[in-house]
Scaffold this motif. Structure first.
Motif, PDB file in Angstrom:
ATOM      1  N   ASP A 123      36.297  37.598  41.080  1.00 12.13           N
ATOM      2  CA  ASP A 123      36.895  38.150  39.869  1.00 12.13           C
ATOM      3  C   ASP A 123      37.113  39.653  39.984  1.00 12.13           C
ATOM      4  O   ASP A 123      37.843  40.239  39.188  1.00 12.13           O
ATOM      5  N   TYR A 124      36.496  40.280  40.975  1.00 16.63           N
ATOM      6  CA  TYR A 124      36.691  41.702  41.207  1.00 16.63           C
ATOM      7  C   TYR A 124      37.849  41.982  42.163  1.00 16.63           C
ATOM      8  O   TYR A 124      38.177  43.136  42.400  1.00 16.63           O
ATOM      9  N   ASN A 125      38.433  40.938  42.728  1.00 18.05           N
ATOM     10  CA  ASN A 125      39.467  41.124  43.748  1.00 18.05           C
ATOM     11  C   ASN A 125      40.783  40.529  43.266  1.00 18.05           C
ATOM     12  O   ASN A 125      41.059  39.342  43.428  1.00 18.05           O
ATOM     13  N   ASN A 126      41.607  41.384  42.664  1.00 21.28           N
ATOM     14  CA  ASN A 126      42.888  40.920  42.131  1.00 21.28           C
ATOM     15  C   ASN A 126      43.793  40.346  43.206  1.00 21.28           C
ATOM     16  O   ASN A 126      44.560  39.409  42.965  1.00 21.28           O
ATOM     17  N   CYS A 127      43.729  40.903  44.419  1.00 26.19           N
ATOM     18  CA  CYS A 127      44.593  40.436  45.507  1.00 26.19           C
ATOM     19  C   CYS A 127      44.345  38.969  45.843  1.00 26.19           C
ATOM     20  O   CYS A 127      45.229  38.283  46.344  1.00 26.19           O
ATOM     21  N   HIS A 128      43.123  38.495  45.571  1.00 22.49           N
ATOM     22  CA  HIS A 128      42.691  37.180  46.051  1.00 22.49           C
ATOM     23  C   HIS A 128      42.708  36.102  44.979  1.00 22.49           C
ATOM     24  O   HIS A 128      42.086  35.055  45.144  1.00 22.49           O
ATOM     25  N   ARG A 129      43.425  36.307  43.891  1.00 20.75           N
ATOM     26  CA  ARG A 129      43.311  35.336  42.799  1.00 20.75           C
ATOM     27  C   ARG A 129      43.990  34.002  43.088  1.00 20.75           C
ATOM     28  O   ARG A 129      43.770  33.034  42.370  1.00 20.75           O
TER      29      ARG A 129
END
Length: 579
Positions: A66-72
């Motif tokens: 949830d802290y990594n927008n690139c990985h959603r």
């Protein structure tokens, strides 16, 4: 590979555990048969049949956060990988590792790249799997995963999330993060209002995926595909395209092929393939961060990324890709223009075409016969390059005995030959406290110097090398000036910026002893970077210097004790392979 062909791979009670599938890396209770019996029992508690547990296992490294927008999009990608694994006759087993994202970590994500590499290596090497798919994308995740795979020896396929799409806004296209920096510079200069900068905050990154320019994430994806860890088109397919899911499904199938015909990650790391990656980096006008990451990846394979070798290749390798931050296009344009296949075809006479990928195909075979489509607006022909020489150069001299890096493709040529007074900032707090002081004694001709932000410093080698133009100068219309540091800058950034000065200030490199008012000479022509201070004065400064105290515990202490300098990849020394 069907279930029947692997039946009996995992031992039954009373038999020794087989080193295949769930039989790999058994827990040690002094009774291998019991260890496997216990493992199967717990696996069956999750509803797996014996037929499934008899299959070879493909581990899937899950870096969703949830802290990594690139990985959603990773949950959706993992489902597609699982389809590919199951269809090919394997058993997919996803497992988490830490996930690192540039805006979400303190002091910076680079400080934790090696921790992610160590986590990945440990999970690959010590869980039961025959091959793996590594799902990542955000800047430091791809090098961390490749470093872990090489060190663990587990046959591994790389799968990146892909770049975001650009967004139309008020007659122009925007995509993180070059446009983010461009508008922020205009805001600091008083050219953009508070209202507009707040509106832009919601327009710069509007789809899933990594930054939509040739920043670090996309550069590393292109290099991973060049090295053979994933198909060529997998480097650039946008995150939101259906192609990305098909690429994920194929990654699962390829992992099963690796079980049938194992190829170790180490076997892809030849000197010729490393040179291929360097040439691609140069021709892309790619991120300066990729030099540090490639050096770390090479170091895990016992190879060296020599900066003088990089500089020699840069003189022979043209920039052919016209993308931001050095050009005008976005990653979606690169993909539709022909992508990596079209670029490598243009460079083919400069490459080691015998280098192989995970399927054993040579680079020559991967490139095809040249009948592919190419859009010359984005991927130039050799005869009409963006630049006749590569985007990056290495500098050496009394200020950087072990080297420094300048991205000339993103710099101002009129500043390439500069001798000037320097204004020094001793760490990030000093920079933030003074850079916008209206009484700051600074002119556009000065050299801004930041020290104390290298890999061993508490700052952790952040992307702070893109020192802001002092507000008093920005509001006079100054767009660029020479800036220098021992840290990094974003692959999406631009300007006449010298980075990775080595040895860094925190270990007592020459940079530590630079003071405001000293003169520095930069010469891109001569590849030199010199501090014009006499030795007697420097000796006095060295004698008066006291290093900062070492951290007392945890990851910070391990980094302090073990981190190498930028030319060695800023990896932990004990994790590097013997040459």
């Amino acid at each position: 590979m069907d279930g029947a062909s692997s039946s009996g791979r995992n031992a039954r009670p009373g038999q020794a555990a087989s080193p295949v599938g769930l039989g790999r890396n058994a827990s040690n209770y002094g009774d291998p048969a019991f260890a496997l019996y216990l493992r199967r029992s717990f696996a069956k508690s999750m509803g797996y049949s014996q037929a499934m547990l008899d299959k070879p296992v493909v581990g899937i490294a899950d870096t969703a956060s949830d802290y990594n927008n690139c990985h959603r999009t990773i949950p959706e990608l993992i489902e597609a990988v699982k389809r590919g694994v199951l269809a090919a006759g394997g058993l997919p087993m996803a497992f988490p590792t830490i996930s690192i994202c540039e805006p979400s970590l303190s002091p910076c994500s680079m400080h934790y790249r090696n921790l992610m590499a160590l986590d990945t290596e440990t999970m690959l090497a010590n869980q039961p799997m025959d091959a793996a798919v590594l799902v990542g994308g955000c800047d430091k995740t791809v090098p961390a995963q490749l470093m872990g795979a090489i060190s663990s020896g587990t046959p591994s396929v790389m799968l990146v999330v892909g770049p975001m799409l650009a967004q139309a806004f008020e007659g122009e296209r925007l995509s993180a993060c070059t446009d983010c920096r461009r508008y922020w510079a205009r805001y600091r200069a008083g050219e953009v209002s508070d209202e507009k900068i707040n509106t832009l905050e919601g327009k710069l990154a509007t789809t899933a995926g990594t930054c939509g320019v040739m920043g670090t994430a996309s550069t590393m994806a292109c290099l991973a595909s060049t090295l053979g860890f994933m198909p060529l088109d997998a480097a650039s397919a946008p995150a939101v395209h259906a192609d990305r899911l098909r690429i994920a499904e194929e990654a699962g199938a390829q992992a099963v092929r690796l079980i049938q015909n194992p190829v170790s990650p180490l076997s892809l790391m030849t000197q010729g393939n490393l040179d291929n990656a360097v040439r691609v980096l140069l021709s892309l006008g790619g991120s300066t961060n990729a030099i540090v990451h490639l050096a770390a990846i090479a170091g895990r394979a016992g190879l060296s990324l020599d900066l003088k070798r990089l500089d020699a290749l840069s003189e022979e390798t043209p920039v052919l890709v016209d993308l931001k931050p050095t050009g005008e296009g976005y990653m979606e344009d690169f993909h539709s223009a022909g992508g990596m296949r079209a670029l490598l075809w243009e460079l083919r006479d400069l490459l080691d075409l015998s280098a192989k990928d995970l399927d054993g195909r040579t680079l020559e075979q991967r490139l095809g016969d040249g009948s592919h489509f190419v859009d010359r607006r984005i991927i130039r022909a050799r005869a009409e390059p963006v630049s006749p020489v590569g985007g990056l150069v290495a500098l050496f001299g009394s200020l950087a005995p072990e080297g420094a890096i300048l991205k000339r493709s993103a710099a101002t040529p009129s500043l390439f030959e500069t001798e000037a007074r320097c204004l020094v900032f001793d760490g990030l707090k000093d920079l933030s406290d003074r850079i916008d002081d209206p009484d700051l004694d600074v002119t556009p001709q000065d050299i801004l110097v930041l020290k104390g932000a290298g890999p061993r410093s508490p700052a952790g080698m952040p992307e702070a090398g893109y020192l802001p133009i002092p507000k008093k100068l920005a509001r006079q219309g100054v767009k660029d000036m020479v800036r220098m540091s021992d840290c990094r800058m974003s692959g999406t950034a631009f300007g006449t910026i010298v980075l990775h000065i080595s040895p860094e200030a925190s270990v007592g490199g020459p940079l530590q002893f630079v003071e405001t008012g000293d003169r520095i000479r930069l010469s891109v022509k001569n590849r030199s970077l010199d501090l014009l201070v006499d030795e007697a004065t420097l000796a006095q400064r060295r004698a008066a210097w006291t290093p900062a105290p070492a951290p007392k515990r945890g990851w910070d202490k391990l980094v302090y004790d073990q981190v190498t300098q930028a030319p060695q990849g800023a990896d932990l020394a004990f994790l590097r392979a013997e040459p």
